[in-house]
Write a protein that holds these residues in place. Sequence first.
Motif, PDB file in Angstrom:
ATOM      1  N   ASN A 187     -34.168  30.096  51.558  1.00 56.47           N
ATOM      2  CA  ASN A 187     -33.553  31.408  51.706  1.00 56.47           C
ATOM      3  C   ASN A 187     -33.397  31.789  53.167  1.00 56.47           C
ATOM      4  O   ASN A 187     -34.073  31.262  54.059  1.00 56.47           O
ATOM      5  N   ALA A 188     -32.512  32.732  53.396  1.00 48.40           N
ATOM      6  CA  ALA A 188     -32.336  33.279  54.731  1.00 48.40           C
ATOM      7  C   ALA A 188     -33.573  34.072  55.135  1.00 48.40           C
ATOM      8  O   ALA A 188     -34.302  34.607  54.294  1.00 48.40           O
ATOM      9  N   ILE A 189     -33.804  34.164  56.444  1.00 54.15           N
ATOM     10  CA  ILE A 189     -35.015  34.768  56.994  1.00 54.15           C
ATOM     11  C   ILE A 189     -34.713  36.172  57.507  1.00 54.15           C
ATOM     12  O   ILE A 189     -33.830  36.350  58.355  1.00 54.15           O
ATOM     13  N   PRO A 190     -35.460  37.200  57.042  1.00 49.07           N
ATOM     14  CA  PRO A 190     -35.294  38.543  57.613  1.00 49.07           C
ATOM     15  C   PRO A 190     -35.680  38.542  59.091  1.00 49.07           C
ATOM     16  O   PRO A 190     -36.640  37.887  59.497  1.00 49.07           O
ATOM     17  N   THR A 191     -34.926  39.264  59.897  1.00 42.59           N
ATOM     18  CA  THR A 191     -35.159  39.269  61.336  1.00 42.59           C
ATOM     19  C   THR A 191     -35.939  40.478  61.817  1.00 42.59           C
ATOM     20  O   THR A 191     -36.279  40.553  62.995  1.00 42.59           O
ATOM     21  N   GLY A 192     -36.178  41.444  60.924  1.00 40.77           N
ATOM     22  CA  GLY A 192     -36.837  42.667  61.345  1.00 40.77           C
ATOM     23  C   GLY A 192     -35.868  43.720  61.841  1.00 40.77           C
ATOM     24  O   GLY A 192     -36.275  44.795  62.282  1.00 40.77           O
ATOM     25  N   VAL A 193     -34.576  43.415  61.775  1.00 42.24           N
ATOM     26  CA  VAL A 193     -33.548  44.344  62.250  1.00 42.24           C
ATOM     27  C   VAL A 193     -32.507  44.544  61.159  1.00 42.24           C
ATOM     28  O   VAL A 193     -32.146  43.601  60.452  1.00 42.24           O
ATOM     29  N   SER A 194     -32.049  45.772  61.020  1.00 43.88           N
ATOM     30  CA  SER A 194     -30.937  46.071  60.117  1.00 43.88           C
ATOM     31  C   SER A 194     -29.810  46.704  60.921  1.00 43.88           C
ATOM     32  O   SER A 194     -30.001  47.166  62.046  1.00 43.88           O
ATOM     33  N   ALA A 195     -28.623  46.712  60.330  1.00 43.26           N
ATOM     34  CA  ALA A 195     -27.449  47.198  61.036  1.00 43.26           C
ATOM     35  C   ALA A 195     -26.672  48.173  60.161  1.00 43.26           C
ATOM     36  O   ALA A 195     -26.358  47.870  59.007  1.00 43.26           O
ATOM     37  N   LEU A 247     -27.750  48.854  65.483  1.00 45.28           N
ATOM     38  CA  LEU A 247     -28.907  48.015  65.171  1.00 45.28           C
ATOM     39  C   LEU A 247     -30.191  48.808  65.334  1.00 45.28           C
ATOM     40  O   LEU A 247     -30.402  49.477  66.354  1.00 45.28           O
ATOM     41  N   VAL A 248     -31.064  48.669  64.339  1.00 42.02           N
ATOM     42  CA  VAL A 248     -32.298  49.457  64.319  1.00 42.02           C
ATOM     43  C   VAL A 248     -33.412  48.641  63.671  1.00 42.02           C
ATOM     44  O   VAL A 248     -33.157  47.894  62.709  1.00 42.02           O
ATOM     45  N   PRO A 249     -34.654  48.722  64.170  1.00 43.85           N
ATOM     46  CA  PRO A 249     -35.765  47.980  63.543  1.00 43.85           C
ATOM     47  C   PRO A 249     -36.011  48.439  62.111  1.00 43.85           C
ATOM     48  O   PRO A 249     -36.001  49.639  61.817  1.00 43.85           O
ATOM     49  N   SER A 258     -34.669  45.122  52.563  1.00 44.69           N
ATOM     50  CA  SER A 258     -34.643  43.782  51.962  1.00 44.69           C
ATOM     51  C   SER A 258     -33.731  43.730  50.745  1.00 44.69           C
ATOM     52  O   SER A 258     -33.322  42.658  50.316  1.00 44.69           O
ATOM     53  N   LYS A 259     -33.419  44.894  50.185  1.00 38.61           N
ATOM     54  CA  LYS A 259     -32.557  44.946  49.001  1.00 38.61           C
ATOM     55  C   LYS A 259     -31.097  45.221  49.356  1.00 38.61           C
ATOM     56  O   LYS A 259     -30.255  45.339  48.473  1.00 38.61           O
ATOM     57  N   THR A 260     -30.792  45.315  50.648  1.00 36.87           N
ATOM     58  CA  THR A 260     -29.418  45.609  51.040  1.00 36.87           C
ATOM     59  C   THR A 260     -28.556  44.355  50.993  1.00 36.87           C
ATOM     60  O   THR A 260     -29.029  43.241  51.133  1.00 36.87           O
ATOM     61  N   THR A 261     -27.263  44.583  50.784  1.00 31.86           N
ATOM     62  CA  THR A 261     -26.258  43.518  50.851  1.00 31.86           C
ATOM     63  C   THR A 261     -25.162  43.998  51.794  1.00 31.86           C
ATOM     64  O   THR A 261     -25.185  45.132  52.289  1.00 31.86           O
ATOM     65  N   TRP A 262     -24.186  43.121  52.016  1.00 33.86           N
ATOM     66  CA  TRP A 262     -23.086  43.477  52.913  1.00 33.86           C
ATOM     67  C   TRP A 262     -22.365  44.734  52.437  1.00 33.86           C
ATOM     68  O   TRP A 262     -21.797  45.472  53.226  1.00 33.86           O
ATOM     69  N   ASN A 263     -22.400  45.021  51.133  1.00 32.63           N
ATOM     70  CA  ASN A 263     -21.665  46.162  50.581  1.00 32.63           C
ATOM     71  C   ASN A 263     -22.537  47.383  50.314  1.00 32.63           C
ATOM     72  O   ASN A 263     -22.080  48.344  49.708  1.00 32.63           O
ATOM     73  N   THR A 264     -23.799  47.377  50.750  1.00 38.05           N
ATOM     74  CA  THR A 264     -24.685  48.520  50.516  1.00 38.05           C
ATOM     75  C   THR A 264     -24.206  49.735  51.297  1.00 38.05           C
ATOM     76  O   THR A 264     -23.944  49.649  52.503  1.00 38.05           O
ATOM     77  N   GLU A 265     -24.098  50.857  50.614  1.00 41.75           N
ATOM     78  CA  GLU A 265     -23.648  52.079  51.265  1.00 41.75           C
ATOM     79  C   GLU A 265     -24.831  52.868  51.814  1.00 41.75           C
ATOM     80  O   GLU A 265     -25.931  52.833  51.269  1.00 41.75           O
ATOM     81  N   ALA A 266     -24.594  53.577  52.905  1.00 42.10           N
ATOM     82  CA  ALA A 266     -25.615  54.429  53.518  1.00 42.10           C
ATOM     83  C   ALA A 266     -24.996  55.797  53.771  1.00 42.10           C
ATOM     84  O   ALA A 266     -23.777  55.974  53.718  1.00 42.10           O
ATOM     85  N   LEU A 294     -24.946  49.528  55.328  1.00 46.89           N
ATOM     86  CA  LEU A 294     -26.235  49.119  55.896  1.00 46.89           C
ATOM     87  C   LEU A 294     -26.591  47.759  55.327  1.00 46.89           C
ATOM     88  O   LEU A 294     -26.513  47.534  54.116  1.00 46.89           O
ATOM     89  N   TRP A 295     -26.957  46.808  56.195  1.00 48.21           N
ATOM     90  CA  TRP A 295     -27.436  45.532  55.696  1.00 48.21           C
ATOM     91  C   TRP A 295     -28.500  44.985  56.638  1.00 48.21           C
ATOM     92  O   TRP A 295     -28.490  45.243  57.838  1.00 48.21           O
ATOM     93  N   GLN A 296     -29.430  44.251  56.058  1.00 43.69           N
ATOM     94  CA  GLN A 296     -30.500  43.641  56.832  1.00 43.69           C
ATOM     95  C   GLN A 296     -30.008  42.334  57.450  1.00 43.69           C
ATOM     96  O   GLN A 296     -29.445  41.483  56.764  1.00 43.69           O
ATOM     97  N   LEU A 297     -30.223  42.175  58.741  1.00 45.23           N
ATOM     98  CA  LEU A 297     -29.785  40.966  59.418  1.00 45.23           C
ATOM     99  C   LEU A 297     -30.734  39.811  59.101  1.00 45.23           C
ATOM    100  O   LEU A 297     -31.945  39.927  59.250  1.00 45.23           O
ATOM    101  N   ARG A 298     -30.156  38.702  58.674  1.00 52.45           N
ATOM    102  CA  ARG A 298     -30.919  37.501  58.346  1.00 52.45           C
ATOM    103  C   ARG A 298     -30.203  36.285  58.913  1.00 52.45           C
ATOM    104  O   ARG A 298     -28.990  36.299  59.126  1.00 52.45           O
ATOM    105  N   ASP A 299     -30.964  35.226  59.148  1.00 46.66           N
ATOM    106  CA  ASP A 299     -30.363  33.965  59.522  1.00 46.66           C
ATOM    107  C   ASP A 299     -31.121  32.824  58.860  1.00 46.66           C
ATOM    108  O   ASP A 299     -32.015  33.064  58.033  1.00 46.66           O
ATOM    109  N   LEU A 300     -30.761  31.602  59.185  1.00 46.97           N
ATOM    110  CA  LEU A 300     -31.395  30.423  58.607  1.00 46.97           C
ATOM    111  C   LEU A 300     -32.034  29.571  59.694  1.00 46.97           C
ATOM    112  O   LEU A 300     -31.515  29.498  60.811  1.00 46.97           O
ATOM    113  N   ASP A 301     -33.151  28.940  59.369  1.00 40.50           N
ATOM    114  CA  ASP A 301     -33.597  27.822  60.184  1.00 40.50           C
ATOM    115  C   ASP A 301     -32.659  26.650  59.909  1.00 40.50           C
ATOM    116  O   ASP A 301     -32.061  26.564  58.837  1.00 40.50           O
TER     117      ASP A 301
END
Length: 428
Positions: A187-195, A247-249, A258-266, A294-301
Motif C-alpha cells: 500500500n501507499a505510505i501516509p506522509t503526515g501531510v494532507s492537502a 498543505l497542512v500536517p 486516512s479516509k480521504t480520497t481525491w474526491n473527498t469534499e471539505a 481534501l486528500w491525504q498525501l501518500r507515496d510508495l517505496d
Amino acid sequence: MTMNDSKTSPDAFRIVIVGGGIAGLCAAIALRGPNREILILEQSSLLREVGAAISLQPNASKILENSWGLGDRIPSSKKVVDHGFRIYSIDGQLVKDIPLVKKREYGADRVIYHRQDLHSMLKAAATSSDLPGKPAELRLSSRVIDADCEAGIVFLSDGTSVSGDLVVGADGIHSKLRTAVLGKIQNAIPTGVSAYRLMMPIEKLQGSEFATKINPAEPFTSMMMGHDRRLVMGPCRGTEDYAIVALVPDKTLDVDTSKTTWNTEASLDEVEKAFDVFPRWVTSIFQHSPAIGLWQLRDLDPLERWHRGRVILIGDASHAMLPTQGQGASQSVEDAEALGAFFEDVGSRTGAEAVERRFADVVRCRYERACLIQEYSRNAAKPATAQGAEGRSKVTLTTTEFMDYNCTYNGAKDWQRAAGVQQEVGGS
C-alpha cells in the motif's frame, strides 16, 4: 483524409489498459499503431477529472508536443506557460524568485493545465480517428479486481474477464494490478501531510489585498510557507482561474485524513481553521472557491518489480510520488512514451517471452530515473514525511542539478541510443 488505419486482422496485437486517467490515456496514445486493438477499462461511470491544476514539466511537454503532436489540441488561452517559482514570507514579502524559462536548454516549457482540459484532450486523442492506428475503445463502469499476469487476463467485478497480449496497469495509487504483479499487497505510505485543493475565478481576486501582494494573473507558481504549513498557488486556463494547494500536517486537523480520497469534499470552515495562523488577507480568498477538496498525501517505496508475465505497471501504480516536484503526471507521460517506443514495431499476436523481454527494457529505461525522482519528491516534503526505506540511495544533486536531470530527459528512444539497446524485431 485521416491518418487513421482502422483495419485490423484476426492476429491483431491486443492491448488492455486498466485505468482511464492520465497515465492510461497517455499509454493508449503512445501504443496506437497498425494492426492493434486497444481497450481502456475505467472503473468510473463518468470519466471526468475534478477541478484542479496540473503541471507538465519540460520533460513531458516535449513528448506531448513533439513526439505525439498534441501541442495545439488545447488552445494557448486555456493553458499557462509557467515563468518560475516565487517564494513569499507569511507577510507577503518576496523572498526568492526562481526563473523557469529555459526552453532553449530543455526543449519545452513547464505548462500548467486545468486537469479537466488536459484529461479531455488526452481522451479525445486516444479515441480519435485522426491519429495513426485504430482508435482506442473506452469502456466505463469496468472495475478490474485481479489479474492472471502470465495469461494476460484481467478479472472484473461483474464476473467477466478480458485478455490481452499486453496489459497495462494504470490503475493508480490503489492499484489492484500492483498486487497481482507483486504477489502481495504494497500500500501507499501516509506522509503526515494532507492537502486542501481550491480553485477560484481570478476576476474575484482582482482589487483584493491579496492581489496587491501577489498578482494572481501573472504566470508564476507562488509558494507561501509558515507555521509548518504552505500554500502553492498559480493561474491556470490562462488568466481565468487561480488554483491553490494548501498543505497542512495531519496532526493539526480534526478529520481522519486516512479516509480521504481525491474526491473527498471539505468545507470552507475546515480550511480556514487549518490556516488560521495565516493573515486574513490570504485566507479571505478561500471563500471564492466553489468547491474544496481534501486528500491525504501518500507515496510508495520503490517496488521490487514493475512487471510480471504480460502485465506492466505505470504511473502511480508503480511509482506514486508526492507533488513537491510537480513530476507525478510527467513521469506517467514518460512511462507511456517508453511503452510506445519499445513496442513500436509489434503489429501482431506476440508470445509472452517476447513481451517480457520488452518489459525488461522499459524497466531498464525507467526504473532508476522514476525512483530517484520519487525519492527527491519525498525528501522535498520533509520534515513532514518519514524516512525512506533502508538501503535506498541518497540524492546528492543540488536543486538546480536535479531540475536539469528532470527536464533534459528526451525519451526512451534517446535512452536507447545512449544505452546501446538493440530493439528486438518481430513479434514472435
